[in-house]
Every structure is written in C-alpha cells, then in structure tokens.
Scaffold this active site. Structure first.
Site, PDB file in Angstrom:
ATOM      1  N   GLY A   1     -21.382  -0.640   4.650  1.00 28.04           N
ATOM      2  CA  GLY A   1     -22.076  -1.516   5.586  1.00 28.04           C
ATOM      3  C   GLY A   1     -21.825  -3.003   5.436  1.00 28.04           C
ATOM      4  O   GLY A   1     -22.534  -3.796   6.046  1.00 28.04           O
TER       5      GLY A   1
ATOM      6  N   LYS B   1      -7.833  -1.523  11.271  1.00 23.80           N
ATOM      7  CA  LYS B   1      -7.042  -1.394  10.035  1.00 23.80           C
ATOM      8  C   LYS B   1      -6.030  -0.265  10.194  1.00 23.80           C
ATOM      9  O   LYS B   1      -6.362   0.805  10.728  1.00 23.80           O
ATOM     10  CB  LYS B   1      -7.960  -1.065   8.868  1.00 23.80           C
ATOM     11  CG  LYS B   1      -7.157  -0.763   7.584  1.00 23.80           C
ATOM     12  CD  LYS B   1      -8.014  -0.699   6.384  1.00 23.80           C
ATOM     13  CE  LYS B   1      -8.842   0.579   6.343  1.00 23.80           C
ATOM     14  NZ  LYS B   1      -9.788   0.540   5.224  1.00 23.80           N
TER      15      LYS B   1
HETATM   16  C1  LIG Z   1     -13.053   1.437   3.899  1.00 24.38           C
HETATM   17  S1  LIG Z   1     -14.509   2.277   4.380  1.00 24.38           S
HETATM   18  C2  LIG Z   1     -15.271   1.079   5.427  1.00 24.38           C
HETATM   19  C3  LIG Z   1     -15.902  -0.062   4.693  1.00 24.38           C
HETATM   20  C4  LIG Z   1     -16.770  -0.917   5.616  1.00 24.38           C
HETATM   21  N1  LIG Z   1     -15.972  -1.658   6.556  1.00 24.38           N
HETATM   22  C5  LIG Z   1     -17.622  -1.892   4.833  1.00 24.38           C
HETATM   23  O1  LIG Z   1     -17.277  -3.072   4.848  1.00 24.38           O
HETATM   24  O2  LIG Z   1     -18.622  -1.500   4.219  1.00 24.38           O
HETATM   25  C6  LIG Z   1     -13.881   3.443   5.525  1.00 24.38           C
HETATM   26  C7  LIG Z   1     -14.928   4.316   6.183  1.00 24.38           C
HETATM   27  O3  LIG Z   1     -14.340   5.035   7.277  1.00 24.38           O
HETATM   28  C8  LIG Z   1     -15.117   6.195   7.455  1.00 24.38           C
HETATM   29  N2  LIG Z   1     -14.473   7.159   8.367  1.00 24.38           N
HETATM   30  C9  LIG Z   1     -13.284   7.791   8.197  1.00 24.38           C
HETATM   31  N3  LIG Z   1     -13.041   8.616   9.235  1.00 24.38           N
HETATM   32  C10 LIG Z   1     -14.084   8.478  10.104  1.00 24.38           C
HETATM   33  C11 LIG Z   1     -14.430   9.088  11.355  1.00 24.38           C
HETATM   34  N4  LIG Z   1     -13.617   9.987  11.938  1.00 24.38           N
HETATM   35  N5  LIG Z   1     -15.588   8.740  11.947  1.00 24.38           N
HETATM   36  C12 LIG Z   1     -16.418   7.821  11.359  1.00 24.38           C
HETATM   37  N6  LIG Z   1     -16.154   7.226  10.178  1.00 24.38           N
HETATM   38  C13 LIG Z   1     -15.002   7.539   9.548  1.00 24.38           C
HETATM   39  C14 LIG Z   1     -15.280   6.712   6.036  1.00 24.38           C
HETATM   40  O4  LIG Z   1     -16.354   7.610   5.929  1.00 24.38           O
HETATM   41  C15 LIG Z   1     -15.496   5.401   5.253  1.00 24.38           C
HETATM   42  O5  LIG Z   1     -16.859   5.167   5.024  1.00 24.38           O
END
Ligand SMILES: C[S@@+](CC[C@H](N)C(=O)[O-])C[C@H]1O[C@@H](n2cnc3c(N)ncnc32)[C@H](O)[C@@H]1O
Length: 244
Positions: free
Chosen positions: A79, A189
């Site tokens: 988050g 990204k």
């Molecule tokens: C690098 S983390 C994001 C960090 C976030 N931007 C932060 O600053 O806290 C990537 C996230 O993408 C989510 N994710 C991956 N595939 C997804 C999908 N199909 N739908 C929703 N979330 C997804 C993962 O669960 C993970 O929590």
C-alpha cells in the site's frame, strides 16, 4: 544397492541443498534490507515499503498528481503507492481548502486500510468482477491516473515471468482505453525484455508522450522499468483497443 536407501538419501540431499540455498538468499536479503537507505527512510517516514520513494520521485519530476484526482492503483499491496497517491490527491480530505481526490486500490493480497483509499483486495485485477467493481466505485468518472506496479510471483525463468507481466500490463492498457480520461496518465512497471517493445508501440498510439523512467529507488540490479504514458489521446473508435 538398496533403491529405497538411494531414494531417501537423494531426497535428504535435495532437501538440505534447498534449505542451504534458501538460507543463504534470505540472509543476503536481510543484509541488503539492513543497508538500504530507502528501507530506513520508509520506516522513519511511515511508508509501508521502500517503493513509495519510486512514485514520489516520479511524481516530483513529472507531476502526475493534483488534489481532486481519481487514481486507480493496480497491484497495490502492501500500500505504499496508495499512501503516496492519497496524500498527493488529498483523498483523505486532510486539507479542507483543496479538492478531495479518490484512490481505488486493487490487489490479489489483503491490503490494510489506507485513509482515503477504497480497497478491492484479495481480487484478481484481470477478472471481469474486479473491473466492474472499479467502474462501480468510480461512480461515472474516468480516472485521471492509472498506476500498475503489479508483479506476478516470479518462477525464476526470466523470459516466462517477463511475458506474464507483459500480458498483465496489456490488460491494464486495455482497461485504460475505456476508463481513462482524455489527457490522463498511465504509469506501468515492466521487466525489461521480450514483449516490451510491442507494448511500447501500443502506448505510442494511445498517448502523446511515452517515457521510460528508472527512479533512483529502483535497484540497479533490478530489471524493472517504468513506462510513463501521459496525455491520453482518447479513442474515437475501438480499432486500436482491439489491437492491444
Ligand atoms: C511490487 S508489489 C506492489 C507494491 C506496491 N506498489 C506498494 O508500493 O506497496 C506487486 C503486487 O502486485 C500484485 N499482483 C500481481 N498480480 C496481480 C493481479 N493479477 N491482480 C492484482 N494484483 C496483482 C501482487 O499481489 C503484489 O502485491
């Protein structure tokens, strides 16, 4: 030789090798976290993770956010990007003199409440249910900014993982075509590699400006790159949408 003995000896070796490798890499991870100035600052400044500094830097340089905007944050857990977006759009209404923004945050994982954000967690962004829910929460308004920091669970096979991310981002672009306001912004990204050039060509068709950005908080050894797409042209017809 007794085959049962051989089998259990091999299983023992594989298990211990796995544990040793796992032990070494988690030790390295802890050491790196310990030395990382962004991890320290995130703790001090109350951001949920160091990724906050990537978005803060991109926003400081390229001016994504203004108070009152509608932002959709995809792949939002834990988050920190949501925290940044809420703060910069005044989504919690902390400053009564400024227009109040709205942030909708989505993730497969649970997200602890962020003041000002509407959360759709434990949900796959690519599902129709999720996208319908985002549209419902948007209450007839198109988004000013759509963020995607999504990352699939890495298998370790770079090209395979990269392809999955390309496919996720193409779904973000497809969603954006219908849900982004004209002149709106998309920040996504990707992991540098196969499929990125094709996606960039699609972005070029949809936006007046497409830039590759690598914020300082993004680790040098990481293949992640961010595409900042600004000034959405809007689509008169769905022809380009079908090409995504
Ligand atoms: C690098 S983390 C994001 C960090 C976030 N931007 C932060 O600053 O806290 C990537 C996230 O993408 C989510 N994710 C991956 N595939 C997804 C999908 N199909 N739908 C929703 N979330 C997804 C993962 O669960 C993970 O929590």
């Amino acid at each position: 030789m007794n085959t049962t003995f051989l089998r259990s000896a091999c299983q023992f070796c594989i298990k211990n090798l796995g544990q040793r490798q796992k032990g070494t890499s988690s030790h390295k991870w802890i050491q790196r976290q310990h030395k990382d100035p962004y991890v320290k600052r995130a703790r001090e400044e109350n951001w949920r993770c160091r990724s906050a500094f990537k978005l803060l830097e991109i926003d400081d340089k390229h001016k994504l956010f203004t108070p009152g905007q509608l932002v959709i944050d995809i792949g939002a857990a834990p988050g920190s990007w949501t925290q940044v977006a809420c703060r910069r759009t005044n989504a919690a209404g902390s400053d009564a003199k400024l227009p109040k923004g709205k942030v909708i945050s989505i993730d497969l994982l649970p997200i602890v409440r962020v003041p000002g954000a509407q959360i759709i967690d434990c949900t796959d962004f690519t599902s129709l249910e999720c996208q319908d829910k985002i549209i419902e929460l948007s209450a007839g308004k198109k988004a000013d900014v759509i963020l995607s920091d999504m990352a699939p669970n890495a298998s370790g096979i770079k090209t395979f993982d990269g392809r999955i991310l390309v496919s996720l981002v193409s779904k973000v672009l497809k969603f954006s075509v219908n849900q982004l306001a004209v002149n709106g912004t998309v920040l996504v990204k990707l992991w540098h590699g196969a499929g990125c050039d094709e996606l960039e060509q699609v972005m070029d068709k949809l936006f007046d400006s497409v830039k590759l950005v690598k914020p300082q908080a993004s680790r040098d050894d990481s293949r992640e790159i961010y595409y900042l797409c600004q000034k959405f042209k809007g689509l008169e017809n769905s022809e380009d949408n079908n090409k995504i």
